[in-house]
Enzyme design. Structure first.
Site, PDB file in Angstrom:
ATOM      1  CG  ASP A   1      -1.703   1.212   1.139  1.00  0.00           C
ATOM      2  OD1 ASP A   1      -2.516   1.776  -0.077  1.00  0.00           O
ATOM      3  OD2 ASP A   1      -2.224   0.867   2.009  1.00  0.00           O
TER       4      ASP A   1
ATOM      5  CE  LYS B   1      -3.406   4.974   2.023  1.00  0.00           C
ATOM      6  NZ  LYS B   1      -3.452   3.366   2.956  1.00  0.00           N
TER       7      LYS B   1
ATOM      8  N   GLY C   1      -7.276  -4.487   9.686  1.00  0.00           N
ATOM      9  CA  GLY C   1      -6.553  -3.870  10.237  1.00  0.00           C
ATOM     10  C   GLY C   1      -6.631  -4.744  11.853  1.00  0.00           C
ATOM     11  NE  ARG C   2      -7.059   0.534  13.514  1.00  0.00           N
ATOM     12  CZ  ARG C   2      -7.531   2.061  13.458  1.00  0.00           C
ATOM     13  NH1 ARG C   2      -7.233   2.374  14.608  1.00  0.00           N
ATOM     14  NH2 ARG C   2      -8.279   2.247  12.217  1.00  0.00           N
TER      15      ARG C   2
ATOM     16  CB  ILE D   1       5.958  13.698 -11.579  1.00  0.00           C
ATOM     17  CG1 ILE D   1       7.284  13.152 -10.969  1.00  0.00           C
ATOM     18  CG2 ILE D   1       6.257  14.365 -10.733  1.00  0.00           C
ATOM     19  CD1 ILE D   1       8.804  13.779 -11.596  1.00  0.00           C
TER      20      ILE D   1
ATOM     21  CD  GLN E   1     -11.946   1.941   9.776  1.00  0.00           C
ATOM     22  OE1 GLN E   1     -13.372   0.529  10.150  1.00  0.00           O
ATOM     23  NE2 GLN E   1     -10.844   1.109   9.749  1.00  0.00           N
TER      24      GLN E   1
END
Ligand code: C5P
Length: 231
Positions: free
Chosen positions: A59, A61, A207-208, A65, A187
């Site tokens: 990930d 993210k 995840g958690r 450029i 979240q």
């Protein structure tokens, strides 16, 4: 086929990650490595997961450029990962560069991030966007599909309309998943595995809800069963 439940290894060391992977066993074969673990443990944590037969979603993210994104995607491909993320808001040239760079790696899927699931309508004006997550997600997901991305990352709420909007076979990967309603932390746009599957998610990320559970393997199995129930 790797499991549709992807476990996010947002942990502080390779040792912690390896211990969790060991604890989850063979059924959990799909892991997300994000910037925290990558910065802590380096790319070896990824290669070691890949060597042990796990599928890795790196990930990154990316929002850079086109030339830099292409280089990072190539590096991810060489590590043997199967999913990598680029921000759709970086634009179509960046996404096209990412997809072109992934071509030599047949297993590698480029996912476009739409709007992170911690944001809601009222957060958007401060970054210069109209106050509609739905409009922004729709716009970015359509651009991602036109740019050749293999999938998108969006909340389960958006999966419901994205699954109708996007070409068949497009991956819809949903974070912001809780095993039970009402346990949200940072979240905002959260859903259960059943909701996500019913809405058309092809994969969910937890995840958690797994890594911090008293019995991570039981939570993983519950998430997988709930996702399959909802599909
Ligand atoms: O919240 P949880 O621990 O399940 O997060 C797992 C992953 O999902 C995180 O690594 C993050 O990238 C993603 N996530 C997200 N938006 C959030 C929360 C989590 O994209 N609001």
């Amino acid at each position: 086929m790797p499991a549709p439940v992807i476990v996010a290894l947002d942990l502080e060391s390779a040792a912690e990650a390896n211990a969790l992977v060991e604890r989850l066993g063979a059924e959990a074969d799909h892991y997300k490595v994000g910037l925290q673990l990558l910065a802590e443990a380096g790319p070896q944590v990824v290669t070691s997961l890949v060597r042990s037969g796990k599928h890795v979603f790196l990930d990154l993210k990316l929002h850079e450029i086109p030339n830099s994104v292409a280089g990072a995607i190539r590096a991810a491909g060489k590590l043997g990962v199967s999913m990598v993320t680029v921000h759709a808001s970086a634009g179509s040239a960046v996404m096209r560069a990412a997809v072109a760079s992934a071509k030599p790696f047949p297993q590698l899927k480029v996912l476009a991030l739409t709007v992170i699931t911690s944001l809601c309508d009222t957060d958007l004006p401060e970054i210069g966007l109209p106050a509609s997550v739905e409009a922004q997600v729709t716009r970015l997901a359509s651009l991602a599909a036109l740019s050749g991305c293999h999938g998108v990352v969006a909340s389960a709420r958006e999966a419901a309309y994205l699954s109708n909007l996007l070409p068949k076979g497009t991956l819809i990967v949903c974070p912001g998943i809780q095993l039970a309603q009402g346990t949200a932390t940072d979240q905002v746009r959260v859903a259960t595995p059943q909701d996500a599957a019913g809405a058309g998610a092809t994969h969910i990320i937890l995840g958690r809800a797994i890594t911090a559970a008293p019995d991570p393997a039981a939570s993983f199995r519950a998430a997988l069963a709930a996702f399959r129930d909802g599909a």
